[in-house]
Design an enzyme around this catalytic site. Structure first.
Site, PDB file in Angstrom:
ATOM      1  N   SER A   3       0.763  -1.166   0.075  1.00 31.49           N
ATOM      2  CA  SER A   3      -0.060   0.094   0.116  1.00 31.49           C
ATOM      3  C   SER A   3       0.790   1.183  -0.086  1.00 31.49           C
ATOM      4  CB  SER A   3      -0.811   0.026   1.317  1.00 31.49           C
ATOM      5  OG  SER A   3      -1.492   1.342   1.432  1.00 31.49           O
ATOM      6  N   LYS A  38     -14.325  -4.141   2.816  1.00 37.83           N
ATOM      7  CA  LYS A  38     -15.166  -2.636   2.657  1.00 37.83           C
ATOM      8  C   LYS A  38     -16.264  -2.868   2.880  1.00 37.83           C
ATOM      9  CE  LYS A  38     -11.725  -0.057  -0.302  1.00 37.83           C
ATOM     10  NZ  LYS A  38     -11.352   1.034  -1.847  1.00 37.83           N
ATOM     11  N   THR A  74     -20.922 -10.229 -16.076  1.00 40.68           N
ATOM     12  CA  THR A  74     -22.830 -10.692 -15.155  1.00 40.68           C
ATOM     13  C   THR A  74     -23.713  -9.944 -15.644  1.00 40.68           C
ATOM     14  OG1 THR A  74     -20.967 -11.583 -13.824  1.00 40.68           O
ATOM     15  CG2 THR A  74     -23.649 -11.747 -13.268  1.00 40.68           C
ATOM     16  N   SER A 134      -0.026   3.837   0.607  1.00 40.18           N
ATOM     17  CA  SER A 134      -1.332   5.263   1.789  1.00 40.18           C
ATOM     18  C   SER A 134      -0.418   5.741   2.826  1.00 40.18           C
ATOM     19  CB  SER A 134      -2.713   4.185   2.386  1.00 40.18           C
ATOM     20  OG  SER A 134      -3.418   4.383   1.756  1.00 40.18           O
TER      21      SER A 134
HETATM   22  P1  ATR Z   1     -13.677  -5.118  -7.328  1.00 40.53           P
HETATM   23  O1  ATR Z   1     -13.803  -4.750  -5.792  1.00 40.53           O
HETATM   24  O2  ATR Z   1     -12.420  -4.922  -7.317  1.00 40.53           O
HETATM   25  O3  ATR Z   1     -14.322  -4.215  -7.489  1.00 40.53           O
HETATM   26  P2  ATR Z   1     -15.296  -7.514  -7.354  1.00 40.53           P
HETATM   27  O4  ATR Z   1     -16.636  -7.021  -6.754  1.00 40.53           O
HETATM   28  O5  ATR Z   1     -14.767  -9.390  -7.264  1.00 40.53           O
HETATM   29  O6  ATR Z   1     -13.506  -6.598  -7.137  1.00 40.53           O
HETATM   30  O7  ATR Z   1     -15.991  -7.223  -9.259  1.00 40.53           O
HETATM   31  C1  ATR Z   1     -14.288  -7.757 -10.059  1.00 40.53           C
HETATM   32  C2  ATR Z   1     -15.308  -6.887 -11.528  1.00 40.53           C
HETATM   33  O8  ATR Z   1     -14.657  -7.296 -12.901  1.00 40.53           O
HETATM   34  C3  ATR Z   1     -16.400  -7.021 -11.637  1.00 40.53           C
HETATM   35  O9  ATR Z   1     -17.490  -6.192 -12.722  1.00 40.53           O
HETATM   36  C4  ATR Z   1     -16.367  -8.912 -12.786  1.00 40.53           C
HETATM   37  O10 ATR Z   1     -17.444  -9.164 -13.138  1.00 40.53           O
HETATM   38  P3  ATR Z   1     -18.016 -10.486 -12.865  1.00 40.53           P
HETATM   39  O11 ATR Z   1     -19.223  -9.257 -12.020  1.00 40.53           O
HETATM   40  O12 ATR Z   1     -18.503 -10.356 -14.148  1.00 40.53           O
HETATM   41  O13 ATR Z   1     -17.368 -11.336 -11.764  1.00 40.53           O
HETATM   42  C5  ATR Z   1     -14.878  -7.895 -13.115  1.00 40.53           C
HETATM   43  N1  ATR Z   1     -14.439  -9.450 -14.126  1.00 40.53           N
HETATM   44  C6  ATR Z   1     -13.438  -9.467 -13.505  1.00 40.53           C
HETATM   45  N2  ATR Z   1     -12.339 -10.539 -14.420  1.00 40.53           N
HETATM   46  C7  ATR Z   1     -12.805 -10.784 -15.381  1.00 40.53           C
HETATM   47  C8  ATR Z   1     -12.551 -10.456 -16.668  1.00 40.53           C
HETATM   48  N3  ATR Z   1     -12.027 -11.642 -17.408  1.00 40.53           N
HETATM   49  N4  ATR Z   1     -13.304 -10.258 -17.502  1.00 40.53           N
HETATM   50  C9  ATR Z   1     -14.942  -9.662 -17.453  1.00 40.53           C
HETATM   51  N5  ATR Z   1     -15.076  -8.519 -16.152  1.00 40.53           N
HETATM   52  C10 ATR Z   1     -13.925  -9.245 -15.466  1.00 40.53           C
END
Ligand code: ATR
Length: 279
Positions: free
Chosen positions: A16, A67, A154, A18
């Site tokens: 970090s 968070k 998703t 921060s």
């Molecule tokens: P964060 O707190 O970093 O946002 P998260 O809540 O796990 O972590 O969300 C990750 C985001 O990255 C989500 O929007 C995820 O898509 P899904 O909701 O479909 O899981 C997206 N994401 C992660 N890997 C991905 C990939 N390889 N291609 C497209 N979207 C991805």
């Protein structure tokens, strides 16, 4: 008098930036604080916060993956934290724990102040609908762009985020809708990557037609996590920007929540950029 103690609590937390940022803020504002790092076990966030408070902590930043838990732990929260459903800032008050979320204002300030790009009236694509996207959508809408489209792998999650934010969009007169990742619309003014896709080494999850020459293509990560997205943006004539300025701006807003003083950020961002580039 010993300085007031603060910390960033997360897992992982060792890399970090921060502590360095807040030490510079303290120097520049003449505030006496001591800001450290606390590694919380994945199943032990609340005890870690309580332990830090019992040891004299005045407040903390909260980072991945805690968070949402932080929002549960807070006894009172700001409107922007409630909208995000997540807190990145806790302040230990005599009568409870105040929870806030400064990520969104950090993004908005970095785009408007440091990047010098107007959000007002802009067409914005937000890619992702996880915690990072939820943390910034409210303040993005309040900056009064013309339209915000949320695209996510998703689809249900993008739709849910749009639903919870529709009242804010309505109040700010912003068109807000969800779109499929494969068909997110074209030629945006600003594209914000709030996914973890480049961290996983995956391709950028939207077609390059979302960009036009000069689009601000913003990745909320920095360093290796932003590299793939920035290369993709440059290859298509967009202006890439990583999330280092957002990191400094969210920290400044947290410092304000704790200390009642807003530190200067431009100099700290310049210095941090030099340190990150040299690392
Ligand atoms: P964060 O707190 O970093 O946002 P998260 O809540 O796990 O972590 O969300 C990750 C985001 O990255 C989500 O929007 C995820 O898509 P899904 O909701 O479909 O899981 C997206 N994401 C992660 N890997 C991905 C990939 N390889 N291609 C497209 N979207 C991805």
């Amino acid at each position: 008098m010993t300085p007031d103690r603060y910390a960033v609590i997360g897992n992982p937390v060792e890399h970090s930036r921060s502590p360095w940022i807040h030490a510079r803020f303290a120097e520049l504002t003449g505030q006496r604080i001591d800001y450290g790092k606390v590694l919380a076990p994945l199943d032990g966030f609340a005890p870690a916060v309580q332990g830090f408070r019992a040891a004299g902590g005045h407040g903390c930043n909260v980072t991945v993956p805690f968070k949402f838990e932080a929002a549960q732990m807070a006894t009172a929260t700001s409107a922007r934290a409630r909208l995000a459903g997540a807190c990145n800032t806790l302040r230990f008050d005599p009568d409870g724990i105040w929870g806030d979320n400064t990520d969104g204002v950090g993004l908005v300030n970095d785009i408007g102040v440091h990047a010098g790009v107007a959000l007002r009236g802009a067409r914005v694509l937000l890619v992702g609908a996880g915690g990072a996207a939820a943390g910034v959508l409210g303040p993005l809408l309040e900056a009064a762009p013309a339209a915000v489209v949320v695209a996510n792998r998703t689809a249900d999650k993008a739709q849910a985020l749009v639903r919870t934010h529709q009242p804010v969009a309505h109040a700010a007169q912003v068109q807000l809708r969800a779109a499929p990742l494969a068909d997110p619309g074209t030629a945006y003014d600003i594209v914000v990557n709030a996914t973890a896709s480049s961290l996983a080494g995956d391709v950028v999850p939207v077609p390059a037609t979302v960009l036009r020459a000069g689009t601000l293509a913003y990745d909320m990560m920095y360093g290796a996590g932003a590299r793939g997205f920035l290369q993709w943006a440059a290859a298509h004539g967009a202006t890439g920007r990583d999330g280092l300025g957002m990191l400094v701006e969210q920290a400044a807003e947290s410092f304000l929540v704790w200390r009642g003083v807003r530190p200067p950020t431009a100099q700290v961002l310049r210095e941090l950029r030099a340190r990150v580039d040299a690392a």
